[in-house]
Scaffold this active site. Structure first.
Site, short mmCIF file in Angstrom:
data_model
loop_
_atom_site.label_atom_id
_atom_site.label_comp_id
_atom_site.label_asym_id
_atom_site.label_seq_id
_atom_site.Cartn_x
_atom_site.Cartn_y
_atom_site.Cartn_z
N ASP A 246 0.78 -0.93 -0.24
CA ASP A 246 0.12 0.22 0.11
C ASP A 246 0.58 1.73 -0.03
OD1 ASP A 246 -2.13 -1.82 0.46
OD2 ASP A 246 -1.91 -1.63 2.25
N GLU B 257 -11.33 0.08 -2.41
CA GLU B 257 -10.68 0.38 -1.06
C GLU B 257 -9.32 1.49 -1.70
OE1 GLU B 257 -9.34 -2.94 0.70
OE2 GLU B 257 -8.51 -3.58 -0.78
#
Length: 543
Positions: free
Chosen positions: A50, A217
């Protein structure tokens, strides 16, 4: 003249400025910079999942998810987006009320951060799926960061990213974790106070991905040419694609477009990352790829804008959706910079731990001593719980990320157990949901070296011994070699020349949302007013 390690250390400190070794470190097992003006992906073959990044002048700063590992929120620096070094962490220790302040919270706590630079300060926002959205900031990204501020309380709020708008307003995009919130595949935006420290009112859903973008997301918030943009991954960690959405109003409605997918490449699930530009006018995109046991490794993709939509990777068919590249020309940042990589090997010659090391959970200050005078790291034995079954929930594991698909890790250590009791042990561990290790234990029969493993550790399974031998020496070299398909082979030596395999090969498995990690530990089975220790002379990663 008797030249000792201490003498050499002192000489080096006289001729080498402090800190330069970390900046000049070059991996022996994975270097992205090909030295001919090109680079290969991944730019970091390590679990920086991420990733998010920002540019400040000629400098690029990146952070990534750290989950249960401490220190947390790593801060990496680069001059060219290819050569990266670690310069620090934004979280030294989680506060007592954080979800893993009292133990190991596997896969929890620090999810999908975003880093931004605004009015002379760096801001990082992240979601803790059990507590809510947190923020910290600093003027110097390599220095101390402010204590964490809870921006928005709520279970299941994750993947937070701020936007400092032109009119002084501050907004935050975030997603929802289905495991905690009971809903997912939604993106929301909320307004923040002008200092960015508190949410104002309720979040507003701005996109529903259930029908065509499931598990959307990781939103990243930008503004360009009058449009608000949200870059977001969808379709799952290992199998998804990268979306871009745009709107003239920050609360929508948003148009959507798939701007990168795997296509016919070998780079699966290419998504979740950061749009970065250069001073020369180029655009680039950092993202991760899930490679199983090695975690989520970081790639760099070229990016262009067409009709106010980003196109990431190579768009050979011209449909506006790019595919990831394996090799490409390095970014034009105005000049060439030397090759550099995050540190891996450690001679333990400093009075601080190397920046590659993280604990399994919040550490106690007495767990270790960086003995600069002796040139070693001392780990003191930590009592394990009465219902101990495996290392899975032991917090004082000192671990680092695996740095390549194939390498050798060797540690030289001297075990100094407490003579009053048996059962203290140390060793070399490859940690994940399944884990394996070389365990060096003090028993009533003397030192016993064993190769152990634990399958499905997260389910409470016990560690088993595959093979063991007695040892006379307290100083030993432990080694593990990783070969194709994340297979690890353990061996040992008493002279660092001849190594003997022990036990059986081990197929590594990732941890909870993190890749398998490698490192060491020191534990004891009884709670006394003191215990033994292990002195670690060095830890080396080689081909």
């Amino acid at each position: 003249m008797n030249i000792t390690k201490k003498t050499i250390i002192g000489f080096l400190f006289c001729i080498i400025p402090f800190g330069i070794s970390a900046q000049d470190y070059v991996s022996k097992v994975w270097v992205s910079d090909l030295g001919n003006g090109n680079y290969k992906n991944p730019v970091l073959y390590a679990d920086y999942s991420d990733p998010d990044a920002c540019r400040v002048g000629d400098d690029y700063y990146m952070t990534a998810s750290s989950f249960n590992c401490i220190p947390g929120l790593p801060i990496l620096h680069s001059k060219d987006l290819v050569n990266w070094t670690i310069i620090g962490y934004a979280i030294n220790k989680m506060p007592k009320d954080a979800s893993f302040g009292k133990g190991v919270n596997h896969g929890g706590s620090v999810w999908a951060p975003a880093i931004r630079y605004h009015k002379g300060e760096f801001y990082i926002y992240y979601g803790d799926p059990d507590l809510g959205i947190f923020m910290t900031k600093a003027k110097d990204p390599a220095g101390e960061w402010e204590p964490l501020t809870l921006v928005k309380e709520g279970k299941g709020l994750i993947d937070a990213c701020p936007l400092f708008d032109d009119d002084g307003q501050v907004y935050l995009a975030h997603a929802y974790a289905g495991s905690r919130a009971g809903i997912k595949s939604l993106l929301a935006v909320t307004r923040l106070t002008p200092d960015g420290k508190k949410a104002v009112g309720e979040s507003k859903i701005i996109y529903d991905g259930h029908d065509i973008d499931p598990t959307i997301e990781g939103p990243k918030f930008y503004k360009r040419n009058g449009y608000y943009y949200i870059f977001a991954p969808a379709g799952g960690v290992a199998t998804g694609w990268q979306l871009a959405m745009r709107s003239g109003n920050i609360f929508g409605p948003y148009e959507r477009k798939v701007v990168m997918d795997q296509g016919k490449t070998v780079i699966n699930g290419p998504h979740q990352g950061a749009w970065i530009d250069t001073k020369t006018g180029e655009d680039w995109f950092l993202h991760f790829q899930d490679v199983g046991a090695f975690g989520r490794v970081m790639h760099l993709q070229p990016m262009i804008w067409k009709n106010d939509w980003p196109v990431i990777g190579e768009d050979k068919d011209g449909d506006g959706c790019g595919n990831p590249v394996l090799t490409y020309k390095k970014p034009n940042v105005g000049q060439a910079y030397p090759v550099a990589t995050p540190p891996e090997s450690d001679e333990f010659n400093s009075n601080t731990l190397g920046l590659q090391w993280q604990w399994h959970a919040n550490p106690q200050s007495w767990w270790y001593f960086t003995n600069q005078e002796k040139g070693c790291l001392s780990l003191y034995s930590v009592p394990v719980a009465n219902d101990y079954k495996s290392l899975w929930d032991v917090p004082n594991l000192l671990l680092q990320k695996t740095p390549a698909p194939a390498f050798i890790a060797t540690v030289k250590l001297t075990f100094r157990p407490d003579a009053r009791f048996y059962g203290e042990r140390t060793g070399l561990v490859v940690m994940g949901i399944d884990y394996a290790l070389l365990s060096f234990e003090n028993t009533k029969d003397g030192f016993v070296l064993s190769q152990n493993e634990c399958i499905n550790a997260e389910k409470g399974n016990k560690e088993i011994v595959n093979e063991s031998i007695t040892m006379k020496e307290s100083t030993i070299y432990l080694r593990v070699k990783v070969i194709a398909d994340a297979t690890w082979i353990f061996s040992y030596s008493t002279d660092n020349k001849r190594y003997t395999d022990l036990g059986k090969s081990f197929k590594a498995k990732e941890g909870k949302w993190i890749g398998a990690k490698i490192g060491t530990f020191c534990t004891r089975p009884v709670l006394k007013n003191d215990g033994g220790r292990v002195d670690i002379d060095w830890f080396r990663i080689t081909e």
